[in-house]
Design a protein around this motif. Structure first.
Motif, PDB file in Angstrom:
ATOM      1  N   LEU A 219       0.832  -1.207   0.000  1.00 32.17           N
ATOM      2  CA  LEU A 219       0.000   0.000   0.000  1.00 32.17           C
ATOM      3  C   LEU A 219       0.866   1.256   0.000  1.00 32.17           C
ATOM      4  O   LEU A 219       0.537   2.251  -0.654  1.00 32.17           O
ATOM      5  N   GLY A 220       1.988   1.206   0.714  1.00 33.61           N
ATOM      6  CA  GLY A 220       2.898   2.355   0.731  1.00 33.61           C
ATOM      7  C   GLY A 220       3.439   2.649  -0.653  1.00 33.61           C
ATOM      8  O   GLY A 220       3.501   3.815  -1.079  1.00 33.61           O
ATOM      9  N   LYS A 221       3.817   1.599  -1.390  1.00 32.97           N
ATOM     10  CA  LYS A 221       4.330   1.793  -2.744  1.00 32.97           C
ATOM     11  C   LYS A 221       3.233   2.316  -3.674  1.00 32.97           C
ATOM     12  O   LYS A 221       3.496   3.150  -4.551  1.00 32.97           O
ATOM     13  N   ALA A 222       2.008   1.818  -3.481  1.00 33.58           N
ATOM     14  CA  ALA A 222       0.893   2.294  -4.303  1.00 33.58           C
ATOM     15  C   ALA A 222       0.637   3.778  -4.050  1.00 33.58           C
ATOM     16  O   ALA A 222       0.344   4.541  -4.982  1.00 33.58           O
ATOM     17  N   THR A 223       0.765   4.186  -2.787  1.00 34.14           N
ATOM     18  CA  THR A 223       0.569   5.595  -2.435  1.00 34.14           C
ATOM     19  C   THR A 223       1.665   6.457  -3.041  1.00 34.14           C
ATOM     20  O   THR A 223       1.394   7.548  -3.583  1.00 34.14           O
ATOM     21  N   ASP A 224       2.916   5.972  -2.981  1.00 36.16           N
ATOM     22  CA  ASP A 224       4.027   6.705  -3.595  1.00 36.16           C
ATOM     23  C   ASP A 224       3.816   6.835  -5.100  1.00 36.16           C
ATOM     24  O   ASP A 224       4.094   7.892  -5.693  1.00 36.16           O
ATOM     25  N   LYS A 225       3.337   5.766  -5.727  1.00 33.76           N
ATOM     26  CA  LYS A 225       3.092   5.792  -7.173  1.00 33.76           C
ATOM     27  C   LYS A 225       2.003   6.805  -7.508  1.00 33.76           C
ATOM     28  O   LYS A 225       2.120   7.549  -8.494  1.00 33.76           O
ATOM     29  N   PHE A 226       0.967   6.857  -6.665  1.00 28.71           N
ATOM     30  CA  PHE A 226      -0.111   7.819  -6.893  1.00 28.71           C
ATOM     31  C   PHE A 226       0.424   9.243  -6.817  1.00 28.71           C
ATOM     32  O   PHE A 226       0.104  10.092  -7.658  1.00 28.71           O
ATOM     33  N   ILE A 227       1.261   9.517  -5.807  1.00 34.66           N
ATOM     34  CA  ILE A 227       1.815  10.861  -5.644  1.00 34.66           C
ATOM     35  C   ILE A 227       2.669  11.237  -6.855  1.00 34.66           C
ATOM     36  O   ILE A 227       2.596  12.364  -7.369  1.00 34.66           O
ATOM     37  N   SER A 228       3.478  10.273  -7.340  1.00 36.71           N
ATOM     38  CA  SER A 228       4.330  10.532  -8.493  1.00 36.71           C
ATOM     39  C   SER A 228       3.508  10.869  -9.734  1.00 36.71           C
ATOM     40  O   SER A 228       3.807  11.828 -10.462  1.00 36.71           O
ATOM     41  N   ARG A 229       2.453  10.087  -9.958  1.00 32.77           N
ATOM     42  CA  ARG A 229       1.619  10.331 -11.141  1.00 32.77           C
ATOM     43  C   ARG A 229       0.803  11.610 -10.977  1.00 32.77           C
ATOM     44  O   ARG A 229       0.575  12.334 -11.955  1.00 32.77           O
ATOM     45  N   PHE A 230       0.373  11.883  -9.747  1.00 34.15           N
ATOM     46  CA  PHE A 230      -0.365  13.119  -9.487  1.00 34.15           C
ATOM     47  C   PHE A 230       0.510  14.324  -9.827  1.00 34.15           C
ATOM     48  O   PHE A 230       0.048  15.302 -10.422  1.00 34.15           O
ATOM     49  N   ALA A 231       1.799  14.244  -9.453  1.00 36.30           N
ATOM     50  CA  ALA A 231       2.731  15.335  -9.739  1.00 36.30           C
ATOM     51  C   ALA A 231       2.856  15.554 -11.242  1.00 36.30           C
ATOM     52  O   ALA A 231       2.932  16.697 -11.721  1.00 36.30           O
ATOM     53  N   LYS A 232       2.882  14.444 -12.008  1.00 38.01           N
ATOM     54  CA  LYS A 232       2.979  14.548 -13.457  1.00 38.01           C
ATOM     55  C   LYS A 232       1.722  15.183 -14.044  1.00 38.01           C
ATOM     56  O   LYS A 232       1.798  15.989 -14.977  1.00 38.01           O
ATOM     57  N   GLU A 250     -12.938  14.717 -16.805  1.00 38.88           N
ATOM     58  CA  GLU A 250     -12.581  14.037 -18.047  1.00 38.88           C
ATOM     59  C   GLU A 250     -11.214  14.493 -18.541  1.00 38.88           C
ATOM     60  O   GLU A 250     -10.405  13.683 -19.034  1.00 38.88           O
ATOM     61  N   GLU A 251     -10.929  15.777 -18.391  1.00 39.39           N
ATOM     62  CA  GLU A 251      -9.631  16.311 -18.806  1.00 39.39           C
ATOM     63  C   GLU A 251      -8.517  15.759 -17.931  1.00 39.39           C
ATOM     64  O   GLU A 251      -7.438  15.406 -18.414  1.00 39.39           O
ATOM     65  N   LEU A 252      -8.790  15.689 -16.623  1.00 41.86           N
ATOM     66  CA  LEU A 252      -7.791  15.170 -15.704  1.00 41.86           C
ATOM     67  C   LEU A 252      -7.515  13.689 -15.959  1.00 41.86           C
ATOM     68  O   LEU A 252      -6.374  13.225 -15.839  1.00 41.86           O
ATOM     69  N   ASP A 253      -8.566  12.954 -16.329  1.00 39.15           N
ATOM     70  CA  ASP A 253      -8.381  11.530 -16.647  1.00 39.15           C
ATOM     71  C   ASP A 253      -7.453  11.355 -17.844  1.00 39.15           C
ATOM     72  O   ASP A 253      -6.621  10.436 -17.876  1.00 39.15           O
ATOM     73  N   LYS A 254      -7.589  12.221 -18.828  1.00 47.31           N
ATOM     74  CA  LYS A 254      -6.727  12.146 -20.001  1.00 47.31           C
ATOM     75  C   LYS A 254      -5.274  12.423 -19.615  1.00 47.31           C
ATOM     76  O   LYS A 254      -4.349  11.748 -20.096  1.00 47.31           O
ATOM     77  N   LEU A 255      -5.073  13.407 -18.749  1.00 46.29           N
ATOM     78  CA  LEU A 255      -3.715  13.710 -18.287  1.00 46.29           C
ATOM     79  C   LEU A 255      -3.167  12.560 -17.449  1.00 46.29           C
ATOM     80  O   LEU A 255      -1.971  12.255 -17.508  1.00 46.29           O
ATOM     81  N   TRP A 256      -4.049  11.934 -16.689  1.00 48.52           N
ATOM     82  CA  TRP A 256      -3.627  10.784 -15.866  1.00 48.52           C
ATOM     83  C   TRP A 256      -3.118   9.645 -16.754  1.00 48.52           C
ATOM     84  O   TRP A 256      -2.098   9.015 -16.455  1.00 48.52           O
ATOM     85  N   GLU A 257      -3.820   9.385 -17.836  1.00 44.70           N
ATOM     86  CA  GLU A 257      -3.399   8.329 -18.762  1.00 44.70           C
ATOM     87  C   GLU A 257      -2.067   8.675 -19.390  1.00 44.70           C
ATOM     88  O   GLU A 257      -1.211   7.798 -19.596  1.00 44.70           O
ATOM     89  N   ARG A 258      -1.851   9.969 -19.689  1.00 42.94           N
ATOM     90  CA  ARG A 258      -0.570  10.395 -20.225  1.00 42.94           C
ATOM     91  C   ARG A 258       0.535  10.214 -19.196  1.00 42.94           C
ATOM     92  O   ARG A 258       1.655   9.794 -19.536  1.00 42.94           O
TER      93      ARG A 258
END
Length: 262
Positions: A219-232, A250-258
């Protein structure tokens, strides 16, 4: 000025004396006011910071953090000594006796062939020592103060020793899917949501146990991954001269996929 001998190098007894001085009249008002309950969280935080130093593989940081943990031990022992119940030597005496008792293959005449037998003997001796007459007693003895994921894992491991477990991961995965459906139903009906969410998390821990994956680490690694992608995502939004707060989901979802692609 307090009556204290300053040195170039101090030991555990010096630390014990410093704690006594801090708690004594004329010492530190804050230290004197503390109780077990008031610094309970401090103990947890210092232990976690020591674990972080271990994860960093930083000996200097670990030395510092172990000192902070040791301070907590001495602080609590000092409060009990002031109350006349026990002191630091009593703490050491208790753990020494426990280690001797639980290592009969070292301090006695018991023979073992490997770590598996050591752990089995340890658990049997622990149950006898704690007066745990039933398997339920052993489960109930798992500390409630543990992080919930770790407590669930320990309870499940003890249940396994009693023979109560899936034969393989397929049963655990099926149960996870079942609990997810029950949570969906609970959300739709607006009832028992917390209970069903708890069941889902408990089942997820069961799966992690079969995978030999630490659920807290996962769960800690998943949280770190979320923070990293959120930053992007935030950086991508800024590159478009936009703030995330003003963008549609919808726009944020597209950026999330990127962000996932980078």
């Amino acid at each position: 000025m307090v009556d204290f001998q300053y040195k170039d190098s101090y030991d555990v007894r010096d630390l014990e004396e410093i704690v006594r001085i801090l708690r004594a009249p004329g010492g530190c008002p804050w230290d004197a006011e503390q109780t077990h309950e008031s610094i309970r969280r401090n103990f947890l935080e210092e232990a976690y910071e020591a674990v972080e130093a271990i994860d960093e593989k930083n000996p200097d940081h670990l030395k510092e953090e172990l000192g902070d943990v040791l301070l907590q031990v001495l602080f609590h022992a000092r409060m009990e000594q002031e109350a006349g119940r026990f002191n630091l030597d009593d703490v050491a005496d208790g753990v020494c006796k426990k280690l001797i008792y639980r290592h009969p293959h070292v301090f006695g005449d018991v023979s073992v062939t490997g770590t598996g037998e050591v752990l089995t003997n340890w658990e049997e001796l622990k149950r006898k020592e704690k007066g745990q007459a039933t398997n339920t007693d052993a489960l109930d003895a798992v500390a409630r103060s543990l992080p919930a994921l770790w407590r669930a894992e320990k309870v499940q491991k003890k249940a396994k020793k009693a023979g109560f477990d899936w034969p393989d991961i397929s049963g655990a995965l099926d149960k996870l899917s079942e609990e997810l459906e029950e949570l969906k139903t609970a959300v739709a009906q607006g009832t028992n949501v917390e209970e069903e969410l708890g069941d889902l998390l408990f089942s997820a821990v069961n799966v992690s146990r079969f995978l030999k994956a630490d659920p807290e680490v996962a769960l800690g690694k998943a949280t770190d991954k979320f923070i990293s992608r959120f930053a992007k995502v935030e950086a991508l939004a800024a590159a478009q001269n936009q703030a995330m707060e003003g963008m549609a989901l919808e726009e944020l979802d597209k950026l999330w996929e990127r962000a996932k692609e980078t």
